[in-house]
Design an enzyme around this catalytic site. Structure first.
Site, short mmCIF file in Angstrom:
data_model
loop_
_atom_site.label_atom_id
_atom_site.label_comp_id
_atom_site.label_asym_id
_atom_site.label_seq_id
_atom_site.Cartn_x
_atom_site.Cartn_y
_atom_site.Cartn_z
N CYS A 29 0.74 -1.21 0.01
CA CYS A 29 -0.27 -0.06 0.37
C CYS A 29 1.14 0.90 -0.22
O CYS A 29 0.51 2.63 -0.26
CB CYS A 29 -0.83 0.00 1.26
N ASP A 72 -2.24 -3.36 8.20
CA ASP A 72 -3.44 -3.70 8.48
C ASP A 72 -3.37 -5.74 7.51
O ASP A 72 -3.54 -7.03 8.89
CB ASP A 72 -4.44 -3.37 8.20
N ASP A 99 -4.18 1.36 5.68
CA ASP A 99 -5.80 2.09 6.26
C ASP A 99 -5.76 3.03 6.86
O ASP A 99 -6.35 4.16 7.47
CB ASP A 99 -6.31 0.50 7.21
N SER A 155 -11.86 -6.47 9.32
CA SER A 155 -11.70 -5.28 8.37
C SER A 155 -12.47 -4.92 7.31
O SER A 155 -13.85 -5.49 7.51
CB SER A 155 -10.84 -6.38 7.49
#
Length: 557
Positions: A48, A80, A122, A470
Site C-alpha cells: 500500500c 493491516d 488503512d 477489517s
C-alpha cells in the site's frame, strides 16, 4: 493569514536556522517563500505504501512550480494485512494516533505553512486527515491508490480471497496447490487492498468530505494518472495557502454528513464510522451514532463493491470513480452541495465541472433503483451494547439472527476453534477483551471471519466482538461493542450458551439474560491484568476512550 515559517527563517537571530536549510541545498530565494510540508507514509512494510516516496517527489514538484518551498518528511504506517491475525494487529489502531501526533509535531516544530499528506494503508489515511484537522493549516490529502486485482482463472482476486482460501483449506475444501495459486496471484503490484475495504473507503470519504481533489481516490497506484494527481495536489495546496482556506472551513458538520453518505452508498468499511468520529473530534464537531443512523436511513446503497458485492476499486475507476457516485447522490438531492472543498469551490461546482463517462455498466446503480434503499453501515444498541455496536450489511442477506454464545477471551482462541471445526451452525462467536483498552488496540478479526466464510459458515453463524473488523470482512459480524469487556461492559458477562439476538432492521443487539443474573455475574467479575504495562500500547490503553466516540486518545480520558 499568519505565515508561520517566517518565525524560523527571518531576522538575524535566525541565521543559524538558515544555515541549516542551506546545508540541505536551499538558497535565499527558497527561504523567502512559504514552506509546505509534504508528508508521506512510505515504507517497505506493505504494498500500500511502498511507492509513496516516489509520489512525494511529484507532490514536491507541484508545490515548487506553484511558487512555494516543499519540505518532505515521512511517518509510520502499519500494514493491516500483514499485522492481521496475530499480536501485531494490536498496533494498528494505535498507529492512527501516532501518525496524527507525529505529523502534528513535525509541522509545529518546523512551522510549516501548509501540508500535503500522502497515505496508503488503512490507518494512515484517517491519521493524516486527523492531523490536518488538528493543525488547521491549508491542507490537501491525496491517496496513494488502489492495487490492481489479481487474476486467476478469469476471476478478480483481492487479499481477502487469500484469507478466505485459508478457511477453505482448513475445512478440506481447497488443495494446498490451489491455496498457493491464490496466494501467488492475489496481489500483483503496489497499492492498497483492492475492494471497498478500509483504505478505499477512507479514500472515497476524503473526496466526499472535501479534503482531496475530485477524482483523486479511484485511479490505481501504478496508473500514470496517479503521478499527475499527486502533482496537482501539490499545486492545489499552494493555491489553498494563497486563498487562506483552512480545514475547519471544509470540515463542517454538513461535510461530515456527506462523508457518511459516501460510506453508506458504497457499502464501505465499518472502520469508517470509527475514523469519522475521530476526525470530527479534531474540529470540535459533535458527531454521534444517531447522526450516522439518520444519514444512513436516507442514503441508498448504490455501488456493488467487494467484499459484499462483486467489483473492485479499479472497476469503479473505469466508469468515473467517486465523482460518479457523488453525482448520483447530488442529482437525488441528498448531498450537501454547498460544502467548500480543497479546490476552493463547492462540491457541486466541482461535480458540475466534471464530465462523467457515458458507459454501460452494472457497478453503480441509479438512486431510484438502488441495491438497498438504505445504507449499509448500521449501528446497533441493546442489552449487550448499551453504548452501541456496528455491523456492515452489504452483501448480507439475513436481517435477524438468534443463536447460542461461544465465548473466547482472545482472537487466537476463536481462530483455533474455527480452524478445528469447533464452531457450529447457529453459534454466535463472542470474542472479547479485544477492545480499545482491553486488547489494547481493538484488533481487527479478518483472519477469523474469513476462515468462517471460507468454511461455508458465513451465513450460518454470527460474531460479536468489542474489537474491530477489517473492511474486507463480510457476513453477520458485529464489532465495536461498547462498553467493552475490559471496563465490565455486558459483553464481559456473557457465558457459553447464552442466547444473543442481532436484528439489523430493529437496530438491536440483545443478550437474553435477566438483569438480576447479570448483576450477580458482575459481582463475581474481576478486571484482568493488562496485556501491556509499558510502551506505546500501555500509553494507548491508559488514554483511549470508547469505540462509540471513535476510540480516540485524550489527555483526560
Amino acid at each position: 493569514m499568519e505565515i508561520s515559517s517566517r518565525n524560523v527563517v527571518e531576522g538575524t537571530a535566525r541565521s543559524p536556522h538558515r544555515a541549516m536549510y542551506k546545508a540541505m541545498g536551499l538558497d535565499d530565494d527558497d527561504l523567502s517563500k512559504q514552506f509546505i510540508g509534504v508528508c508521506h507514509t512510505g515504507n517497505e512494510a506493505t504494498p500500500c505504501n511502498i511507492h509513496l516516496p516516489t509520489l512525494a517527489l511529484k507532490a514536491k514538484a507541484g508545490v515548487s512550480d506553484a511558487g512555494a518551498t516543499p519540505r518532505e518528511f515521512s511517518t509510520i504506517a502499519v500494514s493491516d494485512g500483514i499485522a492481521m491475525g496475530h499480536e501485531g494487529m494490536k498496533s494498528s489502531l494505535v498507529s492512527r494516533e501516532v501518525i496524527a501526533d507525529s505529523i502534528e509535531l513535525m509541522v509545529r516544530a518546523h512551522q510549516y505553512d501548509a501540508l500535503v499528506g500522502i497515505a496508503g494503508c488503512d490507518k494512515s489515511l484517517p491519521g493524516t486527515m486527523m492531523a490536518m484537522a488538528r493543525l488547521n493549516i491549508p491542507s490537501v490529502f491525496v491517496y496513494g491508490g488502489t492495487i490492481m486485482p489479481g487474476m486467476l482463472d478469469g476471476k478478480e482476486l483481492t487479499v481477502v480471497d487469500v484469507y478466505e482460501a485459508v478457511g477453505a483449506y482448513d475445512a478440506g475444501q481447497l488443495s494446498l496447490e490451489a491455496l498457493k495459486n491464490i496466494e501467488n496471484t492475489a496481489c500483483p503490484n503496489a497499492g492498497s487492498c483492492g475492494g471497498m475495504f478500509t483504505a478505499n473507503t477512507m479514500a472515497s470519504i476524503s473526496e466526499a468530505i472535501g479534503l482531496a481533489l475530485p477524482g483523486s481516490a479511484s485511479p490505481p497506484a501504478e496508473d500514470e494518472r496517479r503521478e499527475k494527481i499527486v502533482y496537482d495536489s501539490g499545486v492545489a495546496c499552494a493555491k489553498l495557502l494563497e486563498m487562506g482556506v483552512r480545514p475547519k472551513e471544509i470540515l463542517t458538520f454538513e461535510a461530515f454528513e456527506n462523508a457518511i453518505m459516501m460510506l453508506n452508498s458504497v457499502g464501505g468499511s465499518t472502520n469508517g464510522i470509527l475514523h469519522l468520529l475521530a476526525m470530527a473530534n479534531e474540529v470540535n464537531i459533535k458527531l454521534t451514532y444517531d447522526d450516522f443512523e439518520r444519514i444512513r436511513k436516507k442514503t441508498p446503497h448504490l455501488a456493488d463493491m467487494k467484499p459484499g458485492g462483486n467489483y473492485v476499486m479499479n472497476s469503479l475507476d473505469k466508469i468515473g470513480g467517486i465523482p460518479f457516485v457523488l453525482k448520483k447522490l447530488l442529482d437525488k438531492g441528498l448531498l450537501n452541495e454547498n460544502c467548500i472543498t480543497v479546490t476552493g469551490k463547492t462540491i457541486k461546482e466541482n461535480l458540475d465541472s466534471m464530465k462523467m463517462p457515458q458507459v454501460e455498466q452494472h457497478i453503480v446503480r441509479s438512486a431510484d433503483d438502488p441495491i438497498h434503499t438504505v445504507g449499509t453501515a448500521v449501528v446497533l444498541k441493546g442489552t449487550l451494547a448499551p453504548e452501541g455496536a456496528v455491523i456492515k450489511t452489504a452483501g448480507v442477506e439475513m436481517t435477524k439472527f438468534t443463536g447460542s454464545a461461544r465465548v473466547y477471551d482472545r482472537e487466537e482462541y476463536a481462530f483455533d476453534a474455527v480452524s478445528k471445526g469447533d464452531v457450529d451452525e447457529g453459534d454466535v462467536v463472542v470474542i472479547r477483551y479485544e477492545g480499545p483498552k482491553g486488547g489494547p488496540g481493538m484488533r481487527e478479526m479478518l483472519a477469523t471471519t474469513a476462515a468462517l466464510v471460507g468454511q461455508g459458515l458465513g451465513k450460518k453463524v454470527a460474531m460479536v466482538t468489542d474489537g474491530r473488523f477489517s473492511g474486507g470482512t463480510r457476513g453477520f459480524m458485529v464489532g465495536h461493542v461498547a462498553p467493552e469487556a475490559y471496563v465490565c461492559g455486558p459483553i464481559a458477562l456473557v457465558k457459553d450458551g447464552d442466547k444473543i439476538t442481532i436484528d439489523t432492521e430493529a437496530n438491536v443487539l440483545d443478550l437474553h439474560v435477566t438483569e438480576e443474573e447479570l448483576e450477580n455475574r458482575r459481582k463475581h467479575w474481576s478486571k484482568p491484568a493488562p496485556n501491556y504495562t509499558t510502551g506505546a500500547l500501555a500509553k494507548f490503553a491508559t488514554l483511549v476512550g470508547s469505540a462509540a466516540q471513535g476510540a480516540i486518545t485524550n489527555a483526560n480520558p
